[in-house]
Design a protein around this motif. Structure first.
Motif, PDB file in Angstrom:
ATOM      1  N   PRO A  18     -13.674 -35.540   3.510  1.00 29.32           N
ATOM      2  CA  PRO A  18     -12.634 -34.586   3.903  1.00 29.32           C
ATOM      3  C   PRO A  18     -13.064 -33.125   3.701  1.00 29.32           C
ATOM      4  CG  PRO A  18     -12.100 -35.568   1.793  1.00 29.32           C
ATOM      5  CD  PRO A  18     -13.299 -36.306   2.303  1.00 29.32           C
ATOM      6  N   ILE A  19     -12.477 -32.270   4.534  1.00 31.40           N
ATOM      7  CA  ILE A  19     -12.670 -30.817   4.429  1.00 31.40           C
ATOM      8  C   ILE A  19     -11.293 -30.188   4.293  1.00 31.40           C
ATOM      9  CG2 ILE A  19     -13.492 -28.727   5.578  1.00 31.40           C
ATOM     10  CD1 ILE A  19     -15.420 -30.530   7.180  1.00 31.40           C
ATOM     11  N   SER A  20     -11.119 -29.384   3.269  1.00 30.17           N
ATOM     12  CA  SER A  20      -9.837 -28.717   3.051  1.00 30.17           C
ATOM     13  C   SER A  20      -9.854 -27.334   3.682  1.00 30.17           C
ATOM     14  CB  SER A  20      -9.569 -28.602   1.543  1.00 30.17           C
ATOM     15  OG  SER A  20      -8.416 -27.817   1.306  1.00 30.17           O
ATOM     16  N   LEU A  21      -8.807 -27.030   4.467  1.00 26.71           N
ATOM     17  CA  LEU A  21      -8.710 -25.751   5.170  1.00 26.71           C
ATOM     18  C   LEU A  21      -7.297 -25.189   5.025  1.00 26.71           C
ATOM     19  CD1 LEU A  21     -10.406 -26.907   8.490  1.00 26.71           C
ATOM     20  CD2 LEU A  21     -11.380 -25.234   6.930  1.00 26.71           C
ATOM     21  N   PRO A  22      -7.159 -23.915   4.626  1.00 23.15           N
ATOM     22  CA  PRO A  22      -5.818 -23.333   4.521  1.00 23.15           C
ATOM     23  C   PRO A  22      -5.185 -23.030   5.871  1.00 23.15           C
ATOM     24  CG  PRO A  22      -7.481 -21.709   3.936  1.00 23.15           C
ATOM     25  CD  PRO A  22      -8.194 -23.024   4.095  1.00 23.15           C
ATOM     26  N   ASN A  23      -6.031 -22.753   6.892  1.00 24.26           N
ATOM     27  CA  ASN A  23      -5.504 -22.428   8.214  1.00 24.26           C
ATOM     28  C   ASN A  23      -6.567 -22.780   9.255  1.00 24.26           C
ATOM     29  OD1 ASN A  23      -4.500 -21.370  10.584  1.00 24.26           O
ATOM     30  ND2 ASN A  23      -4.022 -19.350   9.749  1.00 24.26           N
ATOM     31  N   ILE A  24      -6.407 -23.926   9.883  1.00 25.67           N
ATOM     32  CA  ILE A  24      -7.428 -24.408  10.817  1.00 25.67           C
ATOM     33  C   ILE A  24      -7.505 -23.562  12.086  1.00 25.67           C
ATOM     34  CG2 ILE A  24      -5.964 -26.038  12.090  1.00 25.67           C
ATOM     35  CD1 ILE A  24      -8.348 -28.037  11.870  1.00 25.67           C
ATOM     36  N   ASP A  25      -6.480 -22.766  12.353  1.00 19.77           N
ATOM     37  CA  ASP A  25      -6.464 -21.931  13.553  1.00 19.77           C
ATOM     38  C   ASP A  25      -6.968 -20.507  13.301  1.00 19.77           C
ATOM     39  OD1 ASP A  25      -5.330 -23.849  15.401  1.00 19.77           O
ATOM     40  OD2 ASP A  25      -3.467 -23.647  14.251  1.00 19.77           O
ATOM     41  N   ALA A  26      -7.329 -20.194  12.059  1.00 18.38           N
ATOM     42  CA  ALA A  26      -7.810 -18.846  11.741  1.00 18.38           C
ATOM     43  C   ALA A  26      -9.147 -18.581  12.432  1.00 18.38           C
ATOM     44  CB  ALA A  26      -7.955 -18.680  10.235  1.00 18.38           C
ATOM     45  N   GLN A  27      -9.236 -17.443  13.126  1.00 25.56           N
ATOM     46  CA  GLN A  27     -10.468 -17.070  13.819  1.00 25.56           C
ATOM     47  C   GLN A  27     -11.334 -16.185  12.933  1.00 25.56           C
ATOM     48  OE1 GLN A  27     -10.277 -16.441  18.258  1.00 25.56           O
ATOM     49  NE2 GLN A  27      -8.200 -15.803  17.709  1.00 25.56           N
ATOM     50  N   MET A  28     -12.649 -16.354  13.057  1.00 27.57           N
ATOM     51  CA  MET A  28     -13.574 -15.577  12.235  1.00 27.57           C
ATOM     52  C   MET A  28     -14.736 -15.062  13.077  1.00 27.57           C
ATOM     53  SD  MET A  28     -13.696 -17.776   8.700  1.00 27.57           S
ATOM     54  CE  MET A  28     -14.620 -16.512   7.855  1.00 27.57           C
ATOM     55  N   SER A  29     -15.419 -14.037  12.517  1.00 24.72           N
ATOM     56  CA  SER A  29     -16.634 -13.481  13.114  1.00 24.72           C
ATOM     57  C   SER A  29     -17.856 -14.112  12.462  1.00 24.72           C
ATOM     58  CB  SER A  29     -16.701 -11.968  12.871  1.00 24.72           C
ATOM     59  OG  SER A  29     -15.675 -11.291  13.529  1.00 24.72           O
ATOM     60  N   TYR A  30     -18.961 -14.150  13.212  1.00 22.94           N
ATOM     61  CA  TYR A  30     -20.228 -14.656  12.691  1.00 22.94           C
ATOM     62  C   TYR A  30     -21.381 -13.874  13.323  1.00 22.94           C
ATOM     63  CZ  TYR A  30     -17.302 -18.644  11.338  1.00 22.94           C
ATOM     64  OH  TYR A  30     -16.310 -19.439  10.809  1.00 22.94           O
ATOM     65  N   ILE A  31     -22.551 -13.984  12.702  1.00 22.11           N
ATOM     66  CA  ILE A  31     -23.774 -13.404  13.252  1.00 22.11           C
ATOM     67  C   ILE A  31     -24.938 -14.285  12.807  1.00 22.11           C
ATOM     68  CG2 ILE A  31     -24.250 -11.874  11.273  1.00 22.11           C
ATOM     69  CD1 ILE A  31     -25.151  -9.731  13.331  1.00 22.11           C
ATOM     70  N   THR A  32     -26.008 -14.342  13.597  1.00 20.79           N
ATOM     71  CA  THR A  32     -27.179 -15.114  13.171  1.00 20.79           C
ATOM     72  C   THR A  32     -28.031 -14.288  12.213  1.00 20.79           C
ATOM     73  OG1 THR A  32     -28.652 -14.335  14.931  1.00 20.79           O
ATOM     74  CG2 THR A  32     -27.264 -16.261  15.412  1.00 20.79           C
ATOM     75  N   ASP A  33     -28.859 -14.975  11.444  1.00 24.29           N
ATOM     76  CA  ASP A  33     -29.756 -14.279  10.529  1.00 24.29           C
ATOM     77  C   ASP A  33     -30.731 -13.382  11.288  1.00 24.29           C
ATOM     78  OD1 ASP A  33     -30.956 -16.558  11.625  1.00 24.29           O
ATOM     79  OD2 ASP A  33     -31.973 -17.145   9.774  1.00 24.29           O
ATOM     80  N   GLU A  34     -31.188 -13.837  12.458  1.00 24.81           N
ATOM     81  CA  GLU A  34     -32.113 -13.026  13.250  1.00 24.81           C
ATOM     82  C   GLU A  34     -31.449 -11.749  13.751  1.00 24.81           C
ATOM     83  OE1 GLU A  34     -33.995 -15.160  16.370  1.00 24.81           O
ATOM     84  OE2 GLU A  34     -35.072 -16.529  15.016  1.00 24.81           O
ATOM     85  N   GLU A  35     -30.221 -11.868  14.239  1.00 24.70           N
ATOM     86  CA  GLU A  35     -29.532 -10.686  14.753  1.00 24.70           C
ATOM     87  C   GLU A  35     -29.142  -9.739  13.621  1.00 24.70           C
ATOM     88  OE1 GLU A  35     -26.790  -9.845  18.545  1.00 24.70           O
ATOM     89  OE2 GLU A  35     -25.995 -11.402  17.219  1.00 24.70           O
ATOM     90  N   ALA A  36     -28.812 -10.295  12.466  1.00 28.56           N
ATOM     91  CA  ALA A  36     -28.528  -9.459  11.304  1.00 28.56           C
ATOM     92  C   ALA A  36     -29.748  -8.611  10.950  1.00 28.56           C
ATOM     93  CB  ALA A  36     -28.116 -10.326  10.116  1.00 28.56           C
ATOM     94  N   ALA A  37     -30.914  -9.241  10.939  1.00 21.16           N
ATOM     95  CA  ALA A  37     -32.160  -8.511  10.660  1.00 21.16           C
ATOM     96  C   ALA A  37     -32.426  -7.448  11.720  1.00 21.16           C
ATOM     97  CB  ALA A  37     -33.326  -9.487  10.586  1.00 21.16           C
ATOM     98  N   GLU A  38     -32.185  -7.805  12.971  1.00 21.76           N
ATOM     99  CA  GLU A  38     -32.425  -6.849  14.060  1.00 21.76           C
ATOM    100  C   GLU A  38     -31.511  -5.638  13.941  1.00 21.76           C
ATOM    101  OE1 GLU A  38     -31.817  -9.233  17.493  1.00 21.76           O
ATOM    102  OE2 GLU A  38     -33.731 -10.322  17.263  1.00 21.76           O
TER     103      GLU A  38
END
Length: 291
Positions: A180-200
């Motif tokens: 199981p995975i516990s989530l407070p809000n399964i509909d919450a949207q988030m931002s992400y970035i790749t490690d390569e783009e972070a370095a760039e």
């Protein structure tokens, strides 16, 4: 250019050093030495614990830099020390900050939503603050005390195959193993970035004449429900969602939307990837590796 990287042996810090080397710069890494030196003779290495003020002062004595990247500053005390020791020794500092400087309130975040220039400073060490507050305090100190230009790069969650925090791996592994995975809000949207783009983007922030806070994130956001669906599609298994916390609590779990705009950085000349172009591919790669 002569470049110093504080913390450059893992994840996007390692990719930043590789990028600097590829572009022909003279690179020095400053680390505690616990992760070794993956670059060999391509870089110089200073083995120092940044919390040891005297050792850090000795290491930086008689040095000058075109750019200093600080990936491992988490408190106002650390920020104050680096301002003090780099005075007259660098043309620019690029500080790795975070989406965590912003409140989780369901609204898309832009740079002015946290103003470090007018934020009240409370000095202290990293164990005296939450991660987000430590970064807020560090930004405030840097922008108020530094005698050199500063860029604070606010990253969301950084993703990649070699993420030592294994946060995306956590979700893949639990779905593969019917846990199981516990989530407070399964509909919450988030931002992400790749490690390569972070370095760039860190590299871009150093070599271009920008200053101040900048959000650096892939374009687009995704809900945890959609992210789990990507893993389900590749694995052929269903996620088990729990309302109970503990060991099964998702490291991506937030109560409301928590994402940011990259418009300011794109206006400065950096073009970000589209989240939905690379995230399914990364999920597919991890599922194959962990099956």
């Amino acid at each position: 250019m002569n470049i110093l990287v504080l913390g450059g042996t893992r994840f996007f810090g390692k990719k930043l050093v590789e990028l600097c080397i590829e572009n022909g710069h003279d690179v020095t890494i400053l680390t505690r030495g616990q992760s070794g030196n993956p670059f060999g003779t391509a870089v110089k290495q200073l083995i120092v614990d940044r919390d040891d003020h005297d050792a850090l002062e000795n290491a930086l004595a008689h040095t000058t830099w075109d750019i200093v990247y600080d990936n491992i500053c988490y408190s106002p005390n650390e920020a104050h020390t680096i301002c003090e020791l780099l005075k007259g020794k660098t043309k620019k500092l690029v500080f790795t900050s975070t989406l965590s400087t912003y409140e989780v309130d369901g609204k898309m975040k832009k740079e002015e939503d946290f103003d470090p220039y007018h934020y009240q400073i409370l000095m202290g060490d990293r164990d005296e603050f939450s991660y987000g507050e430590g970064k807020r305090q560090a930004e405030a100190v840097l922008f108020k005390e530094a005698s050199f230009p500063v860029v604070a790069v606010r990253f969301p969650i950084v993703m990649g195959e070699h993420d030592y925090t294994r946060r995306l791996h956590f979700h893949v592994e639990r779905i593969l193993h019917d846990q199981p995975i516990s989530l407070p809000n399964i509909d919450a949207q988030m931002s992400y970035i790749t490690d390569e783009e972070a370095a760039e983007f860190l590299y871009f922030a150093g070599v271009t004449p920008i200053e101040g806070p900048y959000n650096a994130t892939a374009s687009g956001a995704i809900s945890l429900k959609e992210l789990l669906a990507l893993i389900e599609k590749e694995s052929g298994k269903r996620a088990k969602i729990s309302l109970v916390g503990g060991d099964e609590e998702s490291p991506y779990g937030v109560p409301a939307d928590w994402y940011m705009t990259n418009a300011k950085a794109e206006k400065a000349g950096f073009t970000f990837s589209q989240l939905h172009d690379w995230l399914p591919k990364l999920v597919k790669t991890l599922v194959k590796q962990l099956q």
